[in-house]
Design a protein around this motif. Structure first.
Motif, PDB file in Angstrom:
ATOM      1  N   ASN A 131      58.660  27.517   1.398  1.00  0.00           N
ATOM      2  CA  ASN A 131      57.544  28.283   0.825  1.00  0.00           C
ATOM      3  C   ASN A 131      57.644  28.432  -0.683  1.00  0.00           C
ATOM      4  O   ASN A 131      56.723  28.950  -1.309  1.00  0.00           O
ATOM      5  N   HIS A 148      56.976  20.854   7.607  1.00  0.00           N
ATOM      6  CA  HIS A 148      57.579  21.239   6.330  1.00  0.00           C
ATOM      7  C   HIS A 148      57.420  20.131   5.289  1.00  0.00           C
ATOM      8  O   HIS A 148      57.166  20.404   4.114  1.00  0.00           O
ATOM      9  N   LYS A 154      53.905  20.267   3.953  1.00  0.00           N
ATOM     10  CA  LYS A 154      53.728  21.382   3.015  1.00  0.00           C
ATOM     11  C   LYS A 154      54.264  21.033   1.630  1.00  0.00           C
ATOM     12  O   LYS A 154      53.581  21.238   0.624  1.00  0.00           O
ATOM     13  N   LEU A 183      51.947  23.044  -0.695  1.00  0.00           N
ATOM     14  CA  LEU A 183      51.305  24.125   0.047  1.00  0.00           C
ATOM     15  C   LEU A 183      52.313  25.159   0.520  1.00  0.00           C
ATOM     16  O   LEU A 183      53.249  24.831   1.259  1.00  0.00           O
ATOM     17  N   ASP A 184      52.129  26.404   0.105  1.00  0.00           N
ATOM     18  CA  ASP A 184      52.867  27.496   0.726  1.00  0.00           C
ATOM     19  C   ASP A 184      51.964  28.074   1.819  1.00  0.00           C
ATOM     20  O   ASP A 184      50.918  27.496   2.138  1.00  0.00           O
ATOM     21  N   ASP A 185      52.339  29.214   2.408  1.00  0.00           N
ATOM     22  CA  ASP A 185      51.537  29.775   3.502  1.00  0.00           C
ATOM     23  C   ASP A 185      50.139  30.169   3.041  1.00  0.00           C
ATOM     24  O   ASP A 185      49.157  30.009   3.768  1.00  0.00           O
ATOM     25  N   LEU A 226      48.063  27.001   2.718  1.00  0.00           N
ATOM     26  CA  LEU A 226      47.641  26.520   4.039  1.00  0.00           C
ATOM     27  C   LEU A 226      46.432  27.310   4.527  1.00  0.00           C
ATOM     28  O   LEU A 226      45.489  26.745   5.085  1.00  0.00           O
TER      29      LEU A 226
END
Length: 197
Positions: free
Chosen positions: A113, A166, A169, A174-176, A179
């Motif tokens: 993240n 992962h 991402k 992309l972190d949470d 997303l």
């Protein structure tokens, strides 16, 4: 987060097991509310004595490891408390890749993240990397996330595994939150349909 592709960087060795998040970023430096600025305090007690003077033989104070972006360590890296400040500090210091045999679960997820690639390799392969790092000043590794390879200039090539989610991402930055924002149209549609906006 920036999209993550390939890193070619100097390797720094921390040859210890069970490195916890309190060692990575000591509690007295957790007063900041920003995500940046923690790098100056990373592994503070490995770097400075009780009078805040640099410890001469600390690897962090050795010119040969200056500018390192790849950190190698031993099993259970990132154990202890679940504070996200630990990967913030590592990333702010300049580390983009950590290679170790295993990680604490929460720390492992926090790395993804925050734009850090945590790679797991077995102990025998870690022994090889430590040996090469100690033997050659300025030892570098090229870590290619897309190809899932680790290479050096001496012909070493290692394949590593990574969860496809992962990998996606990191490759796309992309972190949470990122997303979630990919579904912004659906979120807005839902809010309008339910009179939330």
């Amino acid at each position: 987060m920036e999209p993550y592709k390939k890193i070619n960087g100097i390797v720094m060795p921390i040859d210890r097991t069970n490195i916890d998040t309190d060692a990575i970023i000591p509690k007295q430096f957790l007063k900041r509310i920003e995500r940046s600025g923690f790098g100056q305090y990373v592994f503070y007690e490995f770097r400075y004595d009780e009078k805040n003077q640099p410890i001469e033989d600390s690897i962090f104070n050795m010119p040969r490891y200056e500018g390192a972006s790849v950190l190698i360590s031993r099993a259970n890296f990132g154990c202890g408390s679940s504070r996200e400040h630990a990967p913030w500090a590592l990333e702010d210091y300049g580390f983009k890749v950590i290679i170790a045999p295993s990680y604490a679960d929460i720390f492992h997820n926090n790395c993804f993240n925050n734009g850090i690639l945590p790679i797991e390799l077995d102990n025998s392969m870690m022994d090889v990397l430590f040996e090469k790092t100690y033997a050659k000043e300025g030892y570098k590794l090229e870590v290619d996330l897309e190809a899932q390879t680790i290479k050096d200039n001496d012909g070493l090539e290692i394949k590593f595994d990574i969860n496809p989610f992962h990998k996606h991402k990191l490759l796309n930055g992309l972190d949470d939150i990122g997303l979630t924002l990919l579904k912004e149209d659906k979120i807005l549609k839902y809010e309008k349909e339910h009179h939330l906006v």
